[in-house]
Design an enzyme around this catalytic site. Structure first.
Site, PDB file in Angstrom:
ATOM      1  CB  CYS A   1      -0.939   0.003   1.205  1.00 46.44           C
ATOM      2  SG  CYS A   1      -0.078   0.023   2.801  1.00 46.44           S
ATOM      3  CB  THR A   2       0.214   4.868   0.274  1.00 40.64           C
ATOM      4  OG1 THR A   2      -0.892   4.760  -0.605  1.00 40.64           O
ATOM      5  CG2 THR A   2       0.984   6.155  -0.025  1.00 40.64           C
TER       6      THR A   2
END
Length: 294
Positions: free
Chosen positions: A176-177
Site C-alpha cells: 500500500c502507500t
C-alpha cells in the site's frame, strides 16, 4: 525554507487517548507543525509537515515514550506546506478496516524490505495484491499486482472471501502507500488461515525512495493524501492534480475532457453535479482562495 513532510504509524496498544491528544497537540502547535495525526487504542498514524528542526523535535518527543521508541518514519520535501492546519483526532481505528478482532500489534505477516521486494513479486507462485482503493491503483501499481477494485479498505475482507483461498493461494504479498493498510491486511489474512503472507515494509513510498529507477518494477505514479496529489520515482512531484469537487486525482488528459470545469467538476463526478453542489463548490473555492491570500 524547505518543508519536511514526515509520515509515520505504529500499531501498539494505547490508553488515555484524550490526554495524549491534548499534550501532543500542544507540542505540535508550539513547533508550528501542520498535518493530521490519528490516535486509537490500536496505535498512531500521522503525516506532519514543518521545518527540519521542528519535525526532529516532534519525532524525538514521540520516541521519548517507550511505546514509540522504535517509531519509524518516512520523509519527503516540499517548497510549500502541503497542509493548511493541524488536526489530531481520536478514532476507533488508525486505518479503518471494520473488524475489531484484527490486531497487528500481536500478529502480522513477514516484512519485506524494498531491496527484497522485486524478488518476492517476481515469483510466479506469489499472489501480489494492491490493498489500496481503485482510484489509487488506476494511477500506478507494481507489475503483476492484482487490483481488488475496492472503493474503501473496509471492502477488503469481502474481496478476500470471494477471491482468495488459503489452500490454493499459499503465498500472498501485499503493498500500500505507506505500509499501514497492507500490514493490517496481513494480520487479517493470517487470522483466516493463510500461511505465507508478505507485506512491503514502508510501503510504496519507501520503495520509490530507495530503489533506483532502472531497477524499479513500479509503473505510473503514487497517490498521496496531501496537496502534492502524486509522487514519482525518487519521490519527485507527480503530474496529477486534484478535483476539488470530488477529491479524485485528475490527469492532463482528464483536463481536456468537456466534463472538466476547474474547481467545479471533472470526468469522474460531472454526472453527479447539481446546481446546488456547483454553487457550493464555487463558494468553497472562493473561501479557500481568501484564506491563502491572507
Amino acid at each position: 525554507m524547505t518543508i519536511v513532510i514526515a509520515t509515520f504509524y505504529k500499531f501498539v496498544s494505547l490508553e488515555n487517548l484524550a490526554e495524549r491528544r491534548q499534550s501532543l497537540g500542544e507540542f505540535c502547535q508550539k513547533h508550528d507543525l501542520k498535518g493530521t495525526i490519528l490516535l486509537a487504542t490500536e496505535g498512531i498514524n500521522g503525516t506532519i509537515a514543518g521545518s527540519r528542526e521542528n519535525i526532529d523535535c516532534v519525532l524525538a518527543y514521540l520516541r521519548s515514550e517507550p511505546n514509540f521508541a522504535d517509531l519509524e518514519h518516512k520523509e519527503s520535501y516540499s517548497e510549500v506546506f502541503p497542509f493548511e492546519r493541524l488536526k489530531i483526532k481520536i478514532k476507533s481505528e488508525i486505518v479503518t478496516f471494520g473488524i475489531s478482532e484484527v490486531a497487528p500489534s500481536q500478529k502480522v505477516g513477514t516484512y519485506v524490505t524494498p531491496q527484497e521486494w522485486n524478488t518476492i513479486i517476481s515469483d510466479t507462485e506469489v499472489v501480489v495484491i494492491d490493498t489500496r482503493n481503485d482510484y489509487e491503483v488506476e494511477i500506478g501499481s507494481f507489475k503483476r499486482a492484482n487490483n481488488p477494485q475496492t472503493q474503501s479498505f473496509r471492502e477488503f475482507p469481502e474481496y478476500v472471501a470471494k477471491n482468495l483461498d488459503p489452500q490454493k493461494h499459499q503465498k500472498v504479498a501485499m503493498f500500500c502507500t505507506g505500509g499501514i493498510r497492507c500490514e493490517k491486511a496481513s494480520s487479517y489474512l493470517l487470522s483466516q488461515g493463510f500461511q505465507e503472507v508478505f507485506h512491503l515494509k514502508g510501503g510504496i513510498l519507501k520503495y520509490l525512495e530507495e530503489i533506483p529507477a532502472e531497477e524499479s518494477l513500479w509503473e505510473g505514479e503514487c497517490f498521496v493524501f496531501d496537496e502534492r496529489v502524486t509522487v514519482k520515482q525518487g519521490l519527485e512531484a507527480g503530474s496529477y492534480d486534484l478535483c476539488y469537487a470530488c477529491g479524485h486525482p485528475i490527469s492532463e488528459l482528464d483536463k481536456t475532457s468537456p466534463y472538466y470545469e476547474p474547481i467545479v467538476s471533472c470526468p469522474h463526478c460531472y454526472d453527479k453535479l447539481t446546481p446546488e453542489k456547483k454553487a457550493r463548490q464555487l463558494e468553497k473555492q472562493r473561501q479557500r482562495q481568501q484564506s491563502l491570500n491572507k
